[in-house]
Design a protein around this motif. Sequence first.
Motif, mmCIF file in Angstrom:
data_model
loop_
_atom_site.group_PDB
_atom_site.id
_atom_site.type_symbol
_atom_site.label_atom_id
_atom_site.label_comp_id
_atom_site.label_asym_id
_atom_site.label_seq_id
_atom_site.Cartn_x
_atom_site.Cartn_y
_atom_site.Cartn_z
ATOM 1 N N VAL A 26 0.797 -1.170 0.059
ATOM 2 C CA VAL A 26 0.158 0.053 -0.029
ATOM 3 C C VAL A 26 0.916 1.196 0.116
ATOM 4 O O VAL A 26 1.942 1.465 0.785
ATOM 5 N N THR A 27 0.542 2.150 -0.878
ATOM 6 C CA THR A 27 1.301 3.309 -1.110
ATOM 7 C C THR A 27 0.325 4.538 -0.863
ATOM 8 O O THR A 27 -0.746 4.513 -1.378
ATOM 9 N N ILE A 28 0.566 5.422 0.182
ATOM 10 C CA ILE A 28 -0.248 6.547 0.113
ATOM 11 C C ILE A 28 0.434 7.878 -0.284
ATOM 12 O O ILE A 28 1.542 8.163 0.009
ATOM 13 N N ASN A 29 0.016 8.505 -1.315
ATOM 14 C CA ASN A 29 0.248 9.811 -1.672
ATOM 15 C C ASN A 29 -0.337 10.975 -1.097
ATOM 16 O O ASN A 29 -1.889 11.210 -1.311
ATOM 17 N N SER A 30 0.135 11.418 -0.095
ATOM 18 C CA SER A 30 -0.577 12.373 0.532
ATOM 19 C C SER A 30 -0.053 13.887 0.299
ATOM 20 O O SER A 30 -0.445 15.073 1.085
ATOM 21 N N ASP A 31 0.448 14.196 -0.910
ATOM 22 C CA ASP A 31 1.186 15.499 -1.184
ATOM 23 C C ASP A 31 -0.090 16.705 -1.193
ATOM 24 O O ASP A 31 0.062 17.671 -0.815
ATOM 25 N N ARG A 32 -1.259 16.278 -1.456
ATOM 26 C CA ARG A 32 -2.564 17.390 -1.611
ATOM 27 C C ARG A 32 -3.202 17.408 -0.232
ATOM 28 O O ARG A 32 -4.134 18.342 0.047
ATOM 29 N N ALA A 33 -2.826 16.731 0.863
ATOM 30 C CA ALA A 33 -3.590 16.658 2.201
ATOM 31 C C ALA A 33 -3.024 17.946 2.984
ATOM 32 O O ALA A 33 -1.733 18.217 3.031
ATOM 33 N N ARG A 34 -3.928 18.566 3.247
ATOM 34 C CA ARG A 34 -3.843 19.952 3.903
ATOM 35 C C ARG A 34 -3.788 19.808 5.631
ATOM 36 O O ARG A 34 -4.744 19.718 6.432
ATOM 37 N N THR A 35 -2.516 19.140 6.038
ATOM 38 C CA THR A 35 -2.276 18.787 7.190
ATOM 39 C C THR A 35 -0.924 18.724 7.559
ATOM 40 O O THR A 35 0.025 18.231 6.587
ATOM 41 N N GLN A 36 -0.362 18.885 8.579
ATOM 42 C CA GLN A 36 0.850 18.985 9.411
ATOM 43 C C GLN A 36 1.077 17.575 10.006
ATOM 44 O O GLN A 36 2.342 17.311 10.253
ATOM 45 N N GLU A 37 0.086 16.910 10.233
ATOM 46 C CA GLU A 37 0.179 15.654 10.933
ATOM 47 C C GLU A 37 0.358 14.469 10.056
ATOM 48 O O GLU A 37 -0.395 13.651 9.519
#
Length: 300
Positions: A26-37
């Motif tokens: 599983v790979t999570i691409n979180s580049d667009r997620a607006r969070t510092q966590e």
Amino acid sequence: MKHILLILTFITLADQLMAQELNFTVTINSDRARTQEREVFETMKNTFEQFLNGRNWTDDEFRPAERIKGNMLITINDMPQVGLFNATVQVQTVRPIYGTNYESLIFNFADRSWTFEFLDSQPLEFNRNTFLNNITSLLAYYAYVAIGVDYDSFSPRGGDPYFEIASNIVSNAQQSPRPGWSQSPSDRRNRYWLSDQLYTSQVMVPVRDAYYLYHRKGLDLLGNKPEEAYKNMLEAIKKVASANDAQPNSILAITFMDAKSDEISKVFKNAPMDIRKEAVDVLLKVDPNNSRKYNDILKG
């Protein structure tokens, strides 16, 4: 005491010889997620992988080398609020080819609408008979679809039991307001329609038969019986084309070609010219978007 230790050792070794059915990354691409966590995405990856790989999905016994390899790329598109995620999911699985080290891409599907809630401490619970949450329903759905497609490639319509379970997951999820589960005519490339064409639709049965013809009677025989193998692979493509003629732009035909187009364009370059010409004629009709790579087949 020694006898007990020997028994425990034997049980441990026996467990190591058998394994769960899936071996997914599983790979999570979180580049667009607006969070510092950012730690939540590492936890998400590990939790999803454990859910997919750490349980038995069938009653069959798998050796570790027989596990179905797959990749799940989850792209987080938005976080409307803390713990709520909007995402797209790309699911791919491969199948080993007999007598070779080659792994053939067999399933390639883009799920464009997944909304789910996830918290670090959240246990992932799943029940085949009821809808509990949108995470485990989606993960389990693709687990059974992946197993079903793999089984279809080894025996004629061998995936029936697993497509039935996937269909039941879709039915249970009808109570969910989340997108991707409904039979909306405006979204005919979602989980509902994929399941419908894998399990319910008689029009799409030729595509399922194509999985077996192309892989078990095609690629697996290519080293020893190339003439027979190419004929069977050509017949598989014809079956996909016939289903697509009956139901144009069908999601299952598109999914088959998305997985196989690159491979077909390479493998068929070594086929006899009459097979190549016939294959290209069919391919240009069923998958015109890839016409350039198919025309290259004729160059050898």
